[in-house]
Write a protein that holds these residues in place. Structure first.
Motif, short mmCIF file in Angstrom:
data_model
loop_
_atom_site.label_atom_id
_atom_site.label_comp_id
_atom_site.label_asym_id
_atom_site.label_seq_id
_atom_site.Cartn_x
_atom_site.Cartn_y
_atom_site.Cartn_z
N GLU A 291 0.83 -1.21 0.00
CA GLU A 291 0.00 0.00 0.00
C GLU A 291 0.87 1.26 0.00
OE1 GLU A 291 -3.53 0.13 2.67
OE2 GLU A 291 -2.53 1.86 3.56
N GLU A 292 1.85 1.27 0.88
CA GLU A 292 2.74 2.43 0.99
C GLU A 292 3.48 2.64 -0.34
OE1 GLU A 292 6.52 3.54 3.67
OE2 GLU A 292 5.05 2.23 4.61
N LEU A 294 2.60 1.61 -3.39
CA LEU A 294 1.69 2.01 -4.47
C LEU A 294 1.34 3.50 -4.35
CD1 LEU A 294 -0.75 -1.06 -4.67
CD2 LEU A 294 1.09 -0.48 -6.26
N LEU A 295 1.11 3.94 -3.10
CA LEU A 295 0.73 5.35 -2.90
C LEU A 295 1.85 6.31 -3.28
CD1 LEU A 295 -1.26 5.14 0.46
CD2 LEU A 295 -2.18 5.56 -1.83
N SER A 296 3.08 5.80 -3.35
CA SER A 296 4.19 6.69 -3.70
C SER A 296 4.36 6.83 -5.23
CB SER A 296 5.49 6.17 -3.08
OG SER A 296 5.89 4.97 -3.74
N ILE A 297 3.50 6.16 -5.98
CA ILE A 297 3.62 6.20 -7.45
C ILE A 297 2.73 7.31 -8.02
CG2 ILE A 297 3.20 4.87 -9.58
CD1 ILE A 297 3.85 2.34 -7.88
N LEU A 302 -5.95 4.22 -6.39
CA LEU A 302 -6.15 2.98 -5.65
C LEU A 302 -7.63 2.84 -5.29
CD1 LEU A 302 -3.95 1.03 -4.68
CD2 LEU A 302 -3.85 2.31 -2.55
N THR A 303 -8.19 1.64 -5.38
CA THR A 303 -9.57 1.43 -4.92
C THR A 303 -9.53 0.89 -3.48
OG1 THR A 303 -9.66 -0.84 -5.67
CG2 THR A 303 -10.34 0.83 -7.26
N GLY A 304 -10.65 0.98 -2.82
CA GLY A 304 -10.77 0.38 -1.48
C GLY A 304 -10.18 1.24 -0.39
N PRO A 305 -10.30 0.75 0.85
CA PRO A 305 -9.83 1.54 2.00
C PRO A 305 -8.32 1.41 2.17
CG PRO A 305 -10.64 -0.58 2.74
CD PRO A 305 -10.87 -0.55 1.26
N LEU A 306 -7.73 2.33 2.90
CA LEU A 306 -6.34 2.15 3.33
C LEU A 306 -6.38 1.37 4.65
CD1 LEU A 306 -4.87 5.71 2.63
CD2 LEU A 306 -4.93 3.69 1.12
N TYR A 307 -5.25 0.75 4.99
CA TYR A 307 -5.21 -0.03 6.23
C TYR A 307 -5.62 0.79 7.45
CZ TYR A 307 -3.51 -4.61 4.97
OH TYR A 307 -3.42 -5.89 4.49
N ASP A 308 -5.20 2.06 7.47
CA ASP A 308 -5.50 2.86 8.67
C ASP A 308 -6.93 3.39 8.69
OD1 ASP A 308 -3.08 2.37 9.78
OD2 ASP A 308 -2.10 4.13 8.87
#
Ligand SMILES: Cc1ncc(COP(=O)(O)O)c(C=O)c1O
Length: 389
Positions: A291-292, A294-297, A302-308
Motif C-alpha cells: 500500500e505504501e 503504491l501510494l508513492s507512485i 487505488l480502490t478500497g480503503p487504506l489499512y488505517d
C-alpha cells in the motif's frame, strides 16, 4: 528473470508441500472410493479423509456444536457452494438481498433465480467497498427471506462488518449466507456464534488447498430447509430411489474429489499448526508495505480503503493515469516476471461501485509465501513502467 506471484486472490501459490504430498499419497497409496467398496483398509482410509476434512472445516469455521462434522458439505469450490445454497433455498416469490460488491459466483445464480421469479435486491456499498449496517437495516424494513454477502471484496479488499450484519439479520429472523472465498484460512470466523445460516468457502485460496475443493458449513435447521441441487449415488441407503435427507449425503451426490479433499485436509492441518492469525499478520504486513509503495507512485488511483481507515485484506486494485491496466499487467509480467490480474475480476458490480467499470483495474494480492523484497521489487517495477509511459 525474477518471478513474483501476486495473484493470490485468484488462487494461492505456491501451496505448502504437505498439500501436494497428500494429493500424491492419496493417488498412489489410497485411491479407493468412499463408501463404495468392501470396507477394506483402503476404503476406510478414504472415508477417514472425508471425515477429518469435515471435522477440520467445522472446527476452523465454528460449526454448530450439535452439527459438526456432518453439517459440513464438501463441494468443488465456493461457486458450487453458492449454487447449492441459493438454488436449494430460494423459491419463486421469495426476496433475497445482496450487496453491490459481490462476485459473479453470487450474482449469476441470483440472476438465474430472478428469471424464475425470485426478487433480488442489491444493497449499494460505499465507494470504498463497504456495506453500511444502516443500508442493511433499511433494506430489511421490507420483508426479506435471505441475505447473502461476501465477507471480503475480491476487488478492493474491504472486509465487511459481518458481526453487525449477522446481528441485524438475527433481529429480523432473516438467514444470512456468507461468501468467505477471500477470508477462509485468514480471518477468524465463527459461523455458530454469529448464527450464520450457511458459510461458503473455497479450498484453493486462503486455505492453501488444491483447486476443485470447497464447502459449506450449515446451520442444521437451514440445511433442512434447502433442497439438494443434485441427486445421485451417495454410497448410502442404496435401496432407496430418492435422494437421502441424511447429512452429509443430502448435498453430496456422486463421487467426491477425493485427491483434492486429501489435499484440503492437509491444508487445514497446515493452517491449524501455523495459525490463521500468524498468516493474517504476515499478509497484512506485506499489504501495508505494498500500500505504501503504491501510494508513492505518481498518477496512482487505488480502490478500497487504506489499512488505517477501515478493515481490509491485502487485495489491491488500481489504475495509473494514462496507462491501460491490461497493458500494465502484460508489461509487469513480460518484463519483470510479476503476476497480477487486470480487468474486472468476475465482479462487474464491484467495479461499478468502485468507479472502475468498464476498464477494470490491475489487482495485486500478496499471499503468505511472498517476501518484503518481492513487494519492493514490484513497486520499483511499476514505478519504472509509470515513469516511461
Ligand atoms: C469473493 C469471491 N467469491 C467467489 C469466488 C469464486 O471462487 P471459486 O472460483 O473458487 O468458486 C471468488 C474467486 O475469485 C471470490 O474472490
Amino acid at each position: 528473470m525474477r518471478h513474483v506471484y501476486l495473484n493470490n486472490a485468484a488462487t494461492t501459490w505456491p501451496k505448502p508441500p504437505e498439500v501436494s504430498d497428500a494429493v500424491y499419497k492419496f493417488m498412489t497409496l489410497a485411491g479407493a472410493n468412499a463408501s463404495r467398496g468392501s470396507a477394506s483398509e483402503r476404503d476406510l482410509r478414504s472415508l477417514d479423509i472425508l471425515f477429518t476434512a469435515r471435522e477440520r472445516a467445522a472446527k476452523m469455521f465454528g460449526g454448530y456444536e450439535k452439527a459438526a462434522p456432518q453439517y459440513v458439505t464438501l463441494t468443488q469450490n465456493v461457486t458450487h457452494s453458492m449454487n447449492v445454497v441459493l438454488k436449494g433455498f430460494l423459491k419463486e416469490g421469495m426476496r433475497v438481498l445482496t450487496t453491490s460488491v459481490e462476485h459473479n459466483s453470487v450474482i449469476r445464480p441470483l440472476r438465474e433465480l430472478e428469471a424464475r421469479g425470485v426478487h433480488v435486491g442489491i444493497m449499494q456499498c460505499s465507494l470504498r467497498g463497504f456495506l453500511a449496517p444502516e443500508t442493511l437495516e433499511e433494506a430489511l424494513r421490507e420483508r426479506a427471506d435471505l441475505v447473502v454477502m461476501t465477507h471480503c471484496s475480491n476487488v478492493c479488499g474491504s472486509v465487511q462488518p459481518i458481526e453487525e450484519a449477522a446481528h441485524i439479520c438475527a433481529k429480523r429472523g432473516v438467514p444470512l449466507v456468507l461468501d468467505c472465498a477471500q477470508t477462509a484460512g485468514i480471518l477468524e470466523i465463527n459461523a455458530g456464534a454469529l448464527g450464520v445460516a450457511a458459510l461458503c468457502f473455497t479450498g484453493h485460496k486462503g486455505l492453501l488447498g488444491p483447486q476443485g475443493t470447497g464447502g459449506i458449513v450449515w446451520k442444521p435447521e437451514f440445511a433442512e430447509e434447502c433442497a439438494p441441487l443434485l441427486e445421485g449415488g451417495t454410497g448410502s441407503l442404496s435401496h432407496e430411489e430418492t435422494q437421502p435427507s441424511l447429512m452429509p449425503d443430502k448435498f453430496e451426490a456422486g463421487t467426491q474429489n477425493l485427491p483434492g479433499v486429501a489435499g484440503l485436509d492437509a491444508a487445514f492441518e497446515y493452517i491449524e499448526k501455523r495459525t490463521a492469525a500468524a498468516i493474517a499478520e504476515k499478509e497484512n504486513e506485506l499489504g501495508r508495505r505494498l500500500e505504501e509503495g503504491l501510494l508513492s507512485i505518481e498518477g496512482m488511483r487505488l480502490t478500497g480503503p487504506l489499512y488505517d481507515e477501515a478493515p481490509r485484506l491485502p487485495v489491491y486494485s488500481f489504475n495509473i493515469d494514462g496507462i491501460d491496466n491490461g497493458l500494465l499487467a502484460r508489461d509487469l509480467s513480460e518484463r519483470y516476471g510479476v503476476e497480477g490480474r487486470p480487468g474486472l475480476h468476475c465482479s462487474p458490480l464491484a467495479h461499478k461501485t468502485l468507479g472502475t467499470f468498464p476498464q477494470g483495474a490491475l489487482r495485486l494480492s500478496p499471499g503468505c509465501f511472498n517476501t518484503k523484497e518481492e513487494i519492493d521489487y514490484t513497486v520499483d517495477a511499476i514505478k519504472e513502467l509509470a515513469k516511461n509511459r
